[in-house]
Design a protein around this motif. Structure first.
Motif, PDB file in Angstrom:
ATOM      1  N   SER A   1       0.827  -1.207   0.000  1.00  0.00           N
ATOM      2  CA  SER A   1       0.000   0.000   0.000  1.00  0.00           C
ATOM      3  C   SER A   1       0.866   1.264   0.000  1.00  0.00           C
ATOM      4  CB  SER A   1      -0.931  -0.003   1.218  1.00  0.00           C
ATOM      5  OG  SER A   1      -0.181   0.069   2.423  1.00  0.00           O
ATOM      6  N   MET A   2       1.980   1.231   0.759  1.00  0.00           N
ATOM      7  CA  MET A   2       2.859   2.399   0.757  1.00  0.00           C
ATOM      8  C   MET A   2       3.501   2.604  -0.610  1.00  0.00           C
ATOM      9  SD  MET A   2       3.016   4.127   3.620  1.00  0.00           S
ATOM     10  CE  MET A   2       4.630   4.853   3.724  1.00  0.00           C
ATOM     11  N   ALA A   3       3.923   1.510  -1.241  1.00  0.00           N
ATOM     12  CA  ALA A   3       4.514   1.624  -2.577  1.00  0.00           C
ATOM     13  C   ALA A   3       3.478   2.136  -3.579  1.00  0.00           C
ATOM     14  CB  ALA A   3       5.067   0.277  -3.023  1.00  0.00           C
ATOM     15  N   ALA A   4       2.239   1.605  -3.485  1.00  0.00           N
ATOM     16  CA  ALA A   4       1.189   2.066  -4.402  1.00  0.00           C
ATOM     17  C   ALA A   4       0.871   3.543  -4.176  1.00  0.00           C
ATOM     18  CB  ALA A   4      -0.066   1.213  -4.224  1.00  0.00           C
ATOM     19  N   GLU A   5       0.889   3.973  -2.920  1.00  0.00           N
ATOM     20  CA  GLU A   5       0.626   5.385  -2.630  1.00  0.00           C
ATOM     21  C   GLU A   5       1.723   6.283  -3.193  1.00  0.00           C
ATOM     22  OE1 GLU A   5      -0.346   8.240   1.254  1.00  0.00           O
ATOM     23  OE2 GLU A   5      -0.063   6.073   1.479  1.00  0.00           O
ATOM     24  N   LEU A   6       2.968   5.807  -3.122  1.00  0.00           N
ATOM     25  CA  LEU A   6       4.057   6.595  -3.695  1.00  0.00           C
ATOM     26  C   LEU A   6       3.961   6.643  -5.221  1.00  0.00           C
ATOM     27  CD1 LEU A   6       6.627   8.192  -3.329  1.00  0.00           C
ATOM     28  CD2 LEU A   6       7.920   6.059  -3.236  1.00  0.00           C
ATOM     29  N   VAL A   7       3.547   5.518  -5.823  1.00  0.00           N
ATOM     30  CA  VAL A   7       3.357   5.499  -7.284  1.00  0.00           C
ATOM     31  C   VAL A   7       2.265   6.482  -7.684  1.00  0.00           C
ATOM     32  CG1 VAL A   7       2.599   4.095  -9.229  1.00  0.00           C
ATOM     33  CG2 VAL A   7       4.227   3.163  -7.588  1.00  0.00           C
ATOM     34  N   ASP A   8       1.130   6.473  -6.956  1.00  0.00           N
ATOM     35  CA  ASP A   8       0.046   7.412  -7.261  1.00  0.00           C
ATOM     36  C   ASP A   8       0.492   8.859  -7.066  1.00  0.00           C
ATOM     37  OD1 ASP A   8      -1.561   5.289  -7.819  1.00  0.00           O
ATOM     38  OD2 ASP A   8      -2.518   5.227  -5.848  1.00  0.00           O
ATOM     39  N   LEU A   9       1.326   9.080  -6.066  1.00  0.00           N
ATOM     40  CA  LEU A   9       1.790  10.433  -5.801  1.00  0.00           C
ATOM     41  C   LEU A   9       2.732  10.932  -6.897  1.00  0.00           C
ATOM     42  CD1 LEU A   9       1.416  12.574  -3.608  1.00  0.00           C
ATOM     43  CD2 LEU A   9       3.453  11.703  -2.475  1.00  0.00           C
ATOM     44  N   MET A  10       3.395  10.004  -7.594  1.00  0.00           N
ATOM     45  CA  MET A  10       4.338  10.383  -8.647  1.00  0.00           C
ATOM     46  C   MET A  10       3.706  10.379 -10.029  1.00  0.00           C
ATOM     47  SD  MET A  10       7.339  11.117  -7.432  1.00  0.00           S
ATOM     48  CE  MET A  10       8.388  10.892  -8.848  1.00  0.00           C
ATOM     49  N   VAL A  11       2.437  10.036 -10.131  1.00  0.00           N
ATOM     50  CA  VAL A  11       1.786  10.004 -11.453  1.00  0.00           C
ATOM     51  C   VAL A  11       1.722  11.417 -12.021  1.00  0.00           C
ATOM     52  CG1 VAL A  11      -0.401   9.610 -12.646  1.00  0.00           C
ATOM     53  CG2 VAL A  11       0.454   7.928 -11.017  1.00  0.00           C
ATOM     54  N   GLY A  12       2.147  11.565 -13.249  1.00  0.00           N
ATOM     55  CA  GLY A  12       2.100  12.868 -13.912  1.00  0.00           C
ATOM     56  C   GLY A  12       3.286  13.763 -13.633  1.00  0.00           C
ATOM     57  N   ARG A  13       4.213  13.359 -12.757  1.00  0.00           N
ATOM     58  CA  ARG A  13       5.396  14.177 -12.487  1.00  0.00           C
ATOM     59  C   ARG A  13       6.419  13.941 -13.603  1.00  0.00           C
ATOM     60  NH1 ARG A  13       2.839  16.743  -8.137  1.00  0.00           N
ATOM     61  NH2 ARG A  13       2.158  15.189  -6.621  1.00  0.00           N
ATOM     62  N   LEU A  14       7.021  15.006 -14.062  1.00  0.00           N
ATOM     63  CA  LEU A  14       7.913  14.933 -15.210  1.00  0.00           C
ATOM     64  C   LEU A  14       9.348  15.254 -14.811  1.00  0.00           C
ATOM     65  CD1 LEU A  14       5.770  16.825 -17.895  1.00  0.00           C
ATOM     66  CD2 LEU A  14       5.785  14.382 -17.370  1.00  0.00           C
ATOM     67  N   SER A  15      10.248  14.707 -15.605  1.00  0.00           N
ATOM     68  CA  SER A  15      11.670  15.033 -15.524  1.00  0.00           C
ATOM     69  C   SER A  15      12.222  14.991 -16.937  1.00  0.00           C
ATOM     70  CB  SER A  15      12.418  14.032 -14.630  1.00  0.00           C
ATOM     71  OG  SER A  15      13.808  14.318 -14.635  1.00  0.00           O
ATOM     72  N   ASN A  16      12.793  16.110 -17.369  1.00  0.00           N
ATOM     73  CA  ASN A  16      13.258  16.220 -18.758  1.00  0.00           C
ATOM     74  C   ASN A  16      12.125  15.979 -19.748  1.00  0.00           C
ATOM     75  OD1 ASN A  16      15.964  16.970 -18.503  1.00  0.00           O
ATOM     76  ND2 ASN A  16      16.602  14.869 -18.112  1.00  0.00           N
ATOM     77  N   GLY A  17      10.911  16.383 -19.383  1.00  0.00           N
ATOM     78  CA  GLY A  17       9.776  16.265 -20.281  1.00  0.00           C
ATOM     79  C   GLY A  17       9.150  14.891 -20.327  1.00  0.00           C
ATOM     80  N   GLU A  18       9.633  13.914 -19.550  1.00  0.00           N
ATOM     81  CA  GLU A  18       9.094  12.560 -19.559  1.00  0.00           C
ATOM     82  C   GLU A  18       8.635  12.182 -18.151  1.00  0.00           C
ATOM     83  OE1 GLU A  18      12.070   9.966 -21.022  1.00  0.00           O
ATOM     84  OE2 GLU A  18      12.048  10.770 -23.076  1.00  0.00           O
ATOM     85  N   PRO A  19       7.610  11.323 -18.055  1.00  0.00           N
ATOM     86  CA  PRO A  19       7.171  10.879 -16.722  1.00  0.00           C
ATOM     87  C   PRO A  19       8.305  10.172 -15.988  1.00  0.00           C
ATOM     88  CG  PRO A  19       5.538  10.312 -18.403  1.00  0.00           C
ATOM     89  CD  PRO A  19       6.757  10.787 -19.137  1.00  0.00           C
ATOM     90  N   PHE A  20       8.467  10.528 -14.721  1.00  0.00           N
ATOM     91  CA  PHE A  20       9.528   9.910 -13.923  1.00  0.00           C
ATOM     92  C   PHE A  20       9.016   8.576 -13.393  1.00  0.00           C
ATOM     93  CE2 PHE A  20      12.592   9.582 -10.396  1.00  0.00           C
ATOM     94  CZ  PHE A  20      13.745   9.826 -11.122  1.00  0.00           C
ATOM     95  N   ARG A  21       9.796   7.538 -13.616  1.00  0.00           N
ATOM     96  CA  ARG A  21       9.350   6.183 -13.296  1.00  0.00           C
ATOM     97  C   ARG A  21       9.501   5.871 -11.811  1.00  0.00           C
ATOM     98  NH1 ARG A  21      12.891   2.329 -16.625  1.00  0.00           N
ATOM     99  NH2 ARG A  21      14.485   3.646 -15.666  1.00  0.00           N
ATOM    100  N   VAL A  22       8.626   4.976 -11.341  1.00  0.00           N
ATOM    101  CA  VAL A  22       8.725   4.419  -9.989  1.00  0.00           C
ATOM    102  C   VAL A  22       8.733   2.904 -10.134  1.00  0.00           C
ATOM    103  CG1 VAL A  22       7.731   4.285  -7.689  1.00  0.00           C
ATOM    104  CG2 VAL A  22       7.493   6.388  -9.015  1.00  0.00           C
ATOM    105  N   LEU A  23       9.835   2.275  -9.762  1.00  0.00           N
ATOM    106  CA  LEU A  23      10.004   0.836  -9.903  1.00  0.00           C
ATOM    107  C   LEU A  23      10.135   0.202  -8.522  1.00  0.00           C
ATOM    108  CD1 LEU A  23      12.644   0.930 -12.798  1.00  0.00           C
ATOM    109  CD2 LEU A  23      10.155   0.856 -13.000  1.00  0.00           C
ATOM    110  N   THR A  24       9.907  -1.087  -8.447  1.00  0.00           N
ATOM    111  CA  THR A  24      10.003  -1.811  -7.176  1.00  0.00           C
ATOM    112  C   THR A  24      10.921  -3.017  -7.337  1.00  0.00           C
ATOM    113  OG1 THR A  24       8.020  -3.125  -7.705  1.00  0.00           O
ATOM    114  CG2 THR A  24       7.712  -1.094  -6.429  1.00  0.00           C
ATOM    115  N   VAL A  25      11.607  -3.333  -6.261  1.00  0.00           N
ATOM    116  CA  VAL A  25      12.424  -4.547  -6.168  1.00  0.00           C
ATOM    117  C   VAL A  25      11.874  -5.350  -5.002  1.00  0.00           C
ATOM    118  CG1 VAL A  25      14.731  -5.475  -5.781  1.00  0.00           C
ATOM    119  CG2 VAL A  25      14.443  -3.384  -7.111  1.00  0.00           C
TER     120      VAL A  25
END
Length: 696
Positions: free
Chosen positions: A204-228
């Protein structure tokens, strides 16, 4: 261990978790006596969903039932017991499966004692959901994070423990060649760690961080959130920030006992890999900046300033920079996601473009004109009127005959040909399947050409043999041509009307040539007047062109650092042309447009970190600007520029003042108006005579 979690039932009854439901169901029948069973059923009915209760195996706890005796006074424990998430039973509340037998003596594993008093039991569990905490607690934690940053910063040795080489390589492999926010999380499904709850909190914490980063850009591209989520095998143990005593006398926080292998169970590590941040963005005021970013209590510094040394820290030569934003293994705390988002933005938002900001300018045009005032005399130009003629009756007759023949098309859709057979059969189709008799064609000729039946039959009798196997339409047209005198006589009114209109058309052509000749003669007489006016007009137009050149020069100078050669436009000799000025202005516009696109793309990236106007997003954006002075300055500069419509209005006022001077430079036709009026009257008279002939 399967310690009691969840709500407490009346009479000390508790719900236990940690074993599969199938195994629990097999045990349920023998767990309760009649009073306890009725009490449990009442509680299950109030929950509104099935509730499973099981008795853990006897080997899973010192009491044989996975239940510890009532704890005594607690003290800080090791990380192994801390991450287990145990809660002691409250005093005075007997457990359902409590045993009256005293537990056996506990073994000691080099300072680590598996007894209740050694377990971590804070007032508020650190694995609790952030959403359930009161707002005051969240605000207090956020305000204390910056103040306690210096004290909480791990040393270089501790950083090597938190971020071993195996983890670093795994994170870099997961991120690949692009920047990303990588979450390393690992939970346990063992019944000894019920607080992990099969990773529900982690997911749930990882999903919340992913939702919080949706639409955020870096160098004009969406910044990815990956999990290990795969476990990473590490060799060295980890001492968290609460284990300074264990570092001297005990085992590591992620080791069960001295001979056990190190584990990263309980990890929720947030790694940032990016190649955007540069040392010039360091918030310290120093003459030399070098190295990757380091988050300190003083802000985001470069490695050189953070170490108070000019030497570059490890990893500063790598193109992709790796930074550990949060470590749950080190802090024993879940991260504040918005704080992580703000730090991420401060590190992955590229620096503002190193070009001047775009200005408000536009393209202007200038076109040399040829006496536009004389163009008001439309009568100078003669536009003859063509008299339309009706269609030739002979051509109209053949068209109607062809249409009637097309309507007689056979079923096989073949063309009609003159038949070789005798008798009344005149024509057959291309496949010789269908035939037309003479009687069928007589109405066509009578109604269109007014020819009689006897005339057609005599023609067929004489000419049919000559036209065998030829198209029927050609045969009919030949018949009409040979009898055209009869056709014209019987349709003499139509042909007479057509001949009259042809004669009138010829007369109109003769008069048109006469009027045109008169107009040309009149124009030659007024040439001297027109040439004198045009000469004065060209002089005024040259003056207007120089005013336009000064307008282009004014607009080009609005663009800072344009680097264009303006000596020819500004020499004062008046030799520059409007084309040269427009060419330089277009280059300035291209430079300004490239700058505008670069700044718009950059502002789009910056604005993506403020998705709406809610208070949370405003607070997040304000935190981001506080980390980066360049972002704050660029945001304030955009607000100071003012409204675009206002700037465009001011620009239009300036441009209109130049165009007003251009219009005043042209010569007025007042001195030549009488000669122009005389020319108009002569030409108008000739046109009137022509109109009378045409309209008669």
């Amino acid at each position: 261990m399967p310690y009691p979690v969840g709500p407490r039932l009346p009479g000390g009854l508790k719900i236990f978790t940690g074993e599969p439901i199938e195994a629990a169901n097999r045990r349920n029948s023998s767990l309760f006596g009649a009073p306890k069973r009725e009490e449990f059923l009442r509680f299950a009915a109030s929950m509104g969903s099935p509730v499973k209760i099981f008795k853990p195996p006897g080997s899973r706890g010192p009491t044989g039932y996975g239940i510890c005796p009532r704890p005594g006074p607690t003290r800080p424990a090791s990380a192994a017991s801390t991450r287990s998430g145990s809660r002691p039973s409250s005093p005075g509340s007997p457990d359902l499966f409590a045993s009256t037998r005293r537990p056996r003596s506990l073994r000691s594993h080099r300072g680590l004692r598996f007894e209740t008093t050694d377990r971590f039991a804070p007032d508020e569990p650190f694995w609790g959901s952030v959403k359930k905490r009161p707002a005051s607690a969240r605000q207090a934690e956020s305000s204390l994070q910056t103040q306690a940053a210096a004290a909480a910063e791990p040393s270089n040795q501790q950083l090597l423990e938190i971020l071993p080489v195996e983890v670093r390589e795994k994170v870099k492999t997961t991120a690949g060649s692009r920047g990303a926010l990588v979450i390393e999380m690992l939970w346990s499904s063992s019944s000894y760690l019920p607080a992990h709850d099969n990773g529900r909190k982690y997911i749930s914490m990882a999903a919340e961080l992913v939702d919080l980063m949706v639409g955020r850009l870096s160098n004009g591209e969406p910044f990815r959130v990956l999990t290990v989520e795969e476990p990473v095998k590490v060799k060295k143990g980890l001492y968290d920030k609460f284990s300074e005593h264990e570092r001297l006398h005990g085992v590591a926080s992620n080791v069960s006992h001295a001979k056990a292998a190190a584990s990263r169970v309980g990890a929720f590590e947030v790694h940032l890999l990016q190649d955007v941040w540069t040392a010039k963005l360091c918030s310290a005021s120093a003459n030399h900046h070098q190295g990757p970013p380091v988050i300190t209590s003083s802000g985001i510094l470069c490695a050189a300033c953070a170490a108070s040394s000019a030497t570059c820290a490890a990893g500063c030569g790598e193109q992709m920079q790796h930074l550990l934003l949060h470590s749950k293994l080190w802090t024993r705390r879940w991260p504040c996601l918005r704080h992580l988002t703000a730090l991420t933005a401060a590190l992955v938002i590229e620096a503002p473009p190193d070009v001047p900001r775009p200005v408000v300018i536009r393209q202007v045009t200038f076109q040399r004109r040829k006496c536009p005032e004389l163009r008001r005399s439309s009568c100078v130009f003669f536009q003859p009127k063509d008299l339309s003629l009706p269609e030739d009756p002979k051509r109209k007759l053949k068209r109607e005959i062809q249409k009637r023949l097309d309507d007689l098309e056979c079923e096989c859709q073949q063309e009609w040909f003159v038949a070789t057979a005798g008798g009344n059969i005149l024509s057959s189709c291309g496949k010789n399947c269908h035939h037309l008799e003479i009687q069928e064609l007589l109405p066509l000729l009578v109604e269109t050409a007014r020819l009689k039946e006897e005339e057609f039959r005599d023609f067929v009798k004489c000419k049919k043999s000559e036209w065998c196997a030829q198209p029927l339409s050609d045969f009919i047209f030949h018949f009409v041509d040979e009898n055209m005198d009869l056709v014209r006589h019987r349709n003499r009114h139509d042909y007479a009307r057509y001949d009259s209109q042809v004669q009138r058309r010829n007369e109109e052509k003769e008069k048109r040539n006469e009027v045109s000749s008169e107009i040309r003669r009149t124009r030659r007489m007024s040439t001297n007047v027109v040439l004198d006016y045009q000469m004065r007009f060209e002089e005024g137009q040259d003056q207007a062109e120089q005013i336009f050149v000064s307008l282009c020069l004014h607009l080009i100078r609005k663009v800072p650092r344009h680097g264009l050669p303006l000596q020819r436009l500004d020499d004062g000799a008046g030799t520059a042309t409007a084309a040269e000025a427009q060419k330089l202005l277009q280059q300035a516009l291209r430079i300004n447009e490239l700058r505008r696109k670069r700044w718009e793309t950059w502002y789009q990236t910056l604005d993506s970190w403020k998705r709406d106007d809610t208070e949370k997003e405003k607070e997040l954006f304000s935190t981001i600007l506080s980390h980066r002075k360049d972002l704050h300055d660029a945001s304030m500069a955009r607000e100071e520029e003012g409204d675009l419509e206002t700037n465009l209005s001011l620009l239009e006022t300036e441009v209109e003042s130049f165009y007003s001077r251009i219009r005043q430079a042209f010569v007025k036709p007042n001195e030549h108006q009488q000669d122009i009026d005389a020319l108009e009257r002569q030409v108008e008279q000739a046109r009137t005579e022509y109109s009378e002939i045409v309209e008669t």
